[in-house]
Write a protein that holds these residues in place. Structure first.
Motif, short mmCIF file in Angstrom:
data_model
loop_
_atom_site.label_atom_id
_atom_site.label_comp_id
_atom_site.label_asym_id
_atom_site.label_seq_id
_atom_site.Cartn_x
_atom_site.Cartn_y
_atom_site.Cartn_z
N ILE A 8 0.82 -1.22 0.00
CA ILE A 8 0.00 0.00 0.00
C ILE A 8 0.85 1.27 0.00
CG2 ILE A 8 -0.32 0.05 2.53
CD1 ILE A 8 -2.99 1.04 -0.03
N PHE A 9 2.03 1.24 0.64
CA PHE A 9 2.89 2.43 0.66
C PHE A 9 4.01 2.35 -0.38
CE2 PHE A 9 1.35 3.41 5.09
CZ PHE A 9 0.91 4.70 4.79
N GLU A 10 3.85 1.40 -1.32
CA GLU A 10 4.85 1.18 -2.36
C GLU A 10 6.24 1.09 -1.75
OE1 GLU A 10 4.36 3.88 -5.56
OE2 GLU A 10 2.23 3.45 -5.75
N PRO A 11 6.45 0.07 -0.92
CA PRO A 11 7.74 -0.05 -0.22
C PRO A 11 8.87 -0.43 -1.17
CG PRO A 11 6.46 -2.02 0.11
CD PRO A 11 5.57 -1.08 -0.65
N LYS A 12 10.09 -0.09 -0.76
CA LYS A 12 11.24 -0.46 -1.59
C LYS A 12 11.63 -1.92 -1.35
CE LYS A 12 13.11 4.17 -1.76
NZ LYS A 12 14.00 5.11 -1.10
N ILE A 13 11.30 -2.42 -0.17
CA ILE A 13 11.69 -3.79 0.19
C ILE A 13 10.45 -4.57 0.63
CG2 ILE A 13 13.13 -5.18 1.74
CD1 ILE A 13 14.83 -2.54 2.14
N VAL A 14 10.27 -5.74 0.05
CA VAL A 14 9.16 -6.60 0.47
C VAL A 14 9.76 -7.82 1.15
CG1 VAL A 14 7.23 -8.04 -0.27
CG2 VAL A 14 7.60 -5.80 -1.33
N ILE A 15 9.28 -8.09 2.36
CA ILE A 15 9.78 -9.23 3.13
C ILE A 15 8.64 -10.22 3.28
CG2 ILE A 15 10.49 -9.91 5.46
CD1 ILE A 15 12.31 -7.55 5.50
N ALA A 16 8.89 -11.43 2.83
CA ALA A 16 7.83 -12.44 2.85
C ALA A 16 8.32 -13.66 3.61
CB ALA A 16 7.42 -12.80 1.43
N ASP A 17 7.60 -14.00 4.69
CA ASP A 17 7.99 -15.14 5.51
C ASP A 17 7.06 -16.31 5.20
OD1 ASP A 17 8.95 -16.83 7.43
OD2 ASP A 17 8.12 -15.73 9.14
N GLU A 18 7.61 -17.34 4.58
CA GLU A 18 6.84 -18.53 4.20
C GLU A 18 5.49 -18.13 3.56
OE1 GLU A 18 8.14 -21.40 4.36
OE2 GLU A 18 9.52 -21.51 6.06
N PRO A 19 5.50 -17.35 2.52
CA PRO A 19 4.23 -16.82 1.98
C PRO A 19 3.33 -17.90 1.40
CG PRO A 19 6.03 -16.31 0.48
CD PRO A 19 6.65 -16.90 1.71
N THR A 20 3.93 -19.06 1.03
CA THR A 20 3.11 -20.10 0.41
C THR A 20 2.82 -21.25 1.38
OG1 THR A 20 5.11 -21.18 -0.41
CG2 THR A 20 4.04 -19.61 -1.89
N ALA A 21 3.16 -21.06 2.65
CA ALA A 21 3.10 -22.16 3.61
C ALA A 21 1.71 -22.79 3.72
CB ALA A 21 3.55 -21.67 4.98
N HIS A 22 0.68 -21.96 3.60
CA HIS A 22 -0.67 -22.48 3.81
C HIS A 22 -1.49 -22.51 2.52
CE1 HIS A 22 -0.02 -22.55 8.12
NE2 HIS A 22 0.57 -21.38 8.00
N LEU A 23 -0.78 -22.56 1.40
CA LEU A 23 -1.49 -22.55 0.12
C LEU A 23 -1.25 -23.84 -0.64
CD1 LEU A 23 -0.61 -18.92 -1.12
CD2 LEU A 23 -2.59 -19.67 0.20
N ASP A 24 -2.26 -24.26 -1.40
CA ASP A 24 -2.03 -25.43 -2.26
C ASP A 24 -1.18 -25.00 -3.46
OD1 ASP A 24 -3.68 -24.22 -4.18
OD2 ASP A 24 -5.48 -25.16 -3.34
N THR A 25 -0.78 -25.97 -4.28
CA THR A 25 0.18 -25.69 -5.35
C THR A 25 -0.32 -24.60 -6.30
OG1 THR A 25 0.90 -27.97 -5.20
CG2 THR A 25 1.57 -26.79 -7.18
#
Lengths: 378, 228
Positions: free
Chosen positions: B158-175
């Motif tokens: 939302i604030f158009e950040p320069k750095i995106v940090i994603a911790d296990e973003p797919t952990a709870h998603l199917d393939t």
């Protein structure tokens, strides 16, 4: 964006958070509302009683002279009227006729007094609302009272007093002086007591001292002394209740602290998210303050509304025996709604501000924690 | 650019349950780079991400973000960095239940003095870009797990950040859902955003947009990071 719009956003978010965690808040809200209800009931009841007492005294004479025999009030002779009238500062002197009438059928002790004016004809009475309720009589109907000889005497109810000052008139029956003398057996040339008008406030105590020298077997009762006694009596009774409920208030604060300190996993997670997405500590605190304020205000308004209904519609069912005293026994009287804004503000201060303070510290602790720690704990 | 210099994190220090989550980790991530921290549970990926993203402070060592050391900054400055420089995606979407999707996206900006119309328009565009334009007014709890994670990504952006940090973003998603999310993440480096992901999902590690994989175990990088 204006400050107002920003606060509106926070308010909306806080309200949504309360609704989300409503099951956790419910026991506290019930307890808090009940406490405000009790406090406000005592305040409403005391204020209404004081107001009634002030109304009652407004029309009362500045000084009442009673004759005492063996420490008890006795009839006072009419020949004292003239010397009392000659005391400097006394503008008017009047002998009063009044007494008590025990109604066997209902067990009520009613006040009977002679009317000051000539609006009542012989055989007519004006009665208070309490008497009307008690005897089941309305204007135009007839009531029967037993005189000192045990003979029943009938009176037509010419008037029922208005509800505006029910404390003063609830148990009152007014009639002509002649009828009253016959009913209570007061001989001609005697009065129950003597009422004096003394316009100058500074002269009243001097006049009272002169009365005691002129009529040594008498006592002079000043209106301001009666007023003070009423105030102290009702304040004392209210104070007693306040002390009792202060322990409940302390329990509320402990409860509030515990509630705020024991923020659940879900709430920790929410604060953790807010901090992770960049919310500052004051912003989180503002949100939490809104939550506390909404809860406190809802409980305050709820408790006040319940108290208003309890006192002015249900006759202060729970506290009337302690606050009203004897008047609650027979006949009953209803309190006229009277709200004192400073008292409401004081109640708000007592009920809401300590709660906000009690919840502030635990909320600050949560808001000051690292986001990672909050999310981990959640 | 992010530079970590001998970062150590010890939990419950001085207590019997003391635990060293990170031990002297040093690394450099350049602007616009997509880096994946890989390793099993307990290897220290999440802890390292939280320190790089100013969500927690290291016990020792230093972290610089865009040339500014953040480890000793006061809380107020850290909040500002979290809000303006970083966007976070967690293993679970962590959306606020009871709130509408668009309000969840706007959550980081709610206390900020910014006109509501512009903010709402930006949130709506983000949702449309992530394929959720029609779900903007839905309640967060009505979303599927894949949709919720995409909303979490929108919130991070939302604030158009320069750095995106994603911790296990797919952990709870199917393939299928995981692939959708990876495709969305893949577009970020092209926009000049730095992407740091912690994951043990091969789908993430094998994604073509990933520039480097940094394997971790027992609180250390298995291969010393030799980046400039």
């Amino acid at each position: 964006m204006t400050l107002l719009a920003r606060q509106r956003r926070l308010f909306g978010l806080a309200l949504a958070a309360i609704l989300r965690h409503r099951s956790r808040h419910l026991p506290f809200v019930l307890f808090y509302t009940a406490l405000v209800f009790v406090w406000a009931s005592v305040v409403f009841c005391t204020d209404a009683l004081k107001r009634e007492a002030r109304l009652l005294l407004r029309a009362a004479p500045e000084i009442v002279v009673q004759r005492l025999v063996a420490g008890r009030q006795e009839l006072i002779a009419a020949h004292h009227l003239a010397p009392l009238q000659r005391i400097p500062g006394v503008s008017h002197v009047r002998g009063r006729l009044w007494g008590y009438h025990f109604d066997e059928a209902t067990g009520a002790n009613l006040t009977v007094a002679a009317a000051n004016d000539s609006r009542l004809a012989p055989g007519e009475v004006a009665i208070g609302r309490g008497v009307a309720r008690l005897l089941g009589a309305d204007a135009g109907e007839t009531i029967s009272l037993r005189d000192t000889h045990g003979d029943a005497r009938s009176f037509r109810v010419a008037e029922v007093f208005s509800a505006a000052s029910e404390l003063a008139t609830a148990d009152l029956i007014e009639m002509t002086p002649a009828d009253l003398r016959l009913l209570l057996g007061v001989p001609e040339g005697f009065f129950t007591d003597i009422a004096l008008r003394v316009a100058n406030e500074n002269e009243r105590r001097v006049v009272a001292a002169k009365i005691r020298s002129l009529v040594p077997e008498s006592r002079a009762i000043l209106r301001e002394d009666i007023a003070r006694t009423y105030e102290e009596l009702f304040d004392w009774r209210a104070g007693l209740l306040f002390w009792v409920f202060s322990s409940l208030a302390a329990a509320l604060l402990v409860f509030a602290w515990d509630q705020a300190a024991g923020i659940g996993g879900e709430e920790k997670r929410e604060i953790g998210i807010l901090k992770a997405v960049g919310w500052e500590i004051p912003e989180v605190l503002a949100l939490k303050t809104w939550e506390s304020l909404i809860i406190a205000s809802a409980c305050f308004l709820g408790g006040m509304t319940l108290a208003y209904v309890h006192v002015f519609s249900a006759g202060a069912l729970l506290f009337a025996p302690l606050l009203k005293g004897w008047a609650v026994l027979y006949p009953r009287f209803a309190l006229v709604p009277a709200i004192d804004p400073p008292q409401i503000l004081l109640l708000f201060g007592v009920a809401v501000v300590p709660y906000l303070a009690a919840t502030g510290v635990p909320c600050w602790r949560a808001a000051a924690a690292e986001p990672e720690q909050l999310l981990r704990q959640a | 650019m992010i530079v970590a210099d001998r970062v150590t994190k010890i939990f419950n220090r001085g207590r019997p349950e003391e635990f060293t989550a990170l031990s002297g980790v040093s690394l450099t991530i350049t602007a616009g780079e997509a880096v994946v921290l890989m390793g099993p549970s307990g290897s220290g990926k999440t802890t390292l991400l939280s320190i790089l993203g100013a969500l927690s402070r290291p016990t020792s060592g230093r972290v610089q973000v865009e040339g500014r050391e953040i480890t000793r900054l006061p809380e107020k400055s850290l909040s500002s960095i979290r809000r303006r420089t970083f966007g976070f995606v967690f293993p679970q979407p962590h959306l606020v239940r009871g709130m509408r999707v668009i309000d969840n996206v706007m959550l980081p900006a709610l206390p900020v003095r910014e006109p509501e119309d512009g903010l709402r328009e930006r949130a709506q565009k983000l949702l449309e870009r992530l394929g959720l334009g029609c779900r903007a007014r839905a309640r967060a709890e009505t979303l599927s797990s894949g949709e919720a994670q995409r909303v979490a990504l929108a919130r991070a952006l939302i604030f158009e950040p320069k750095i995106v940090i994603a911790d296990e973003p797919t952990a709870h998603l199917d393939t299928a859902r995981a692939s959708e999310l990876i495709a969305l993440l893949a577009s970020l480096p092209a926009e000049g955003k730095t992407l740091v992901i912690a994951s043990h999902d091969p789908l993430v590690a094998e994604a073509p947009f990933v520039d480097r994989i940094l394997p971790m175990r027992d609180g250390r990088l298995l291969k010393p990071d030799l980046s400039p």
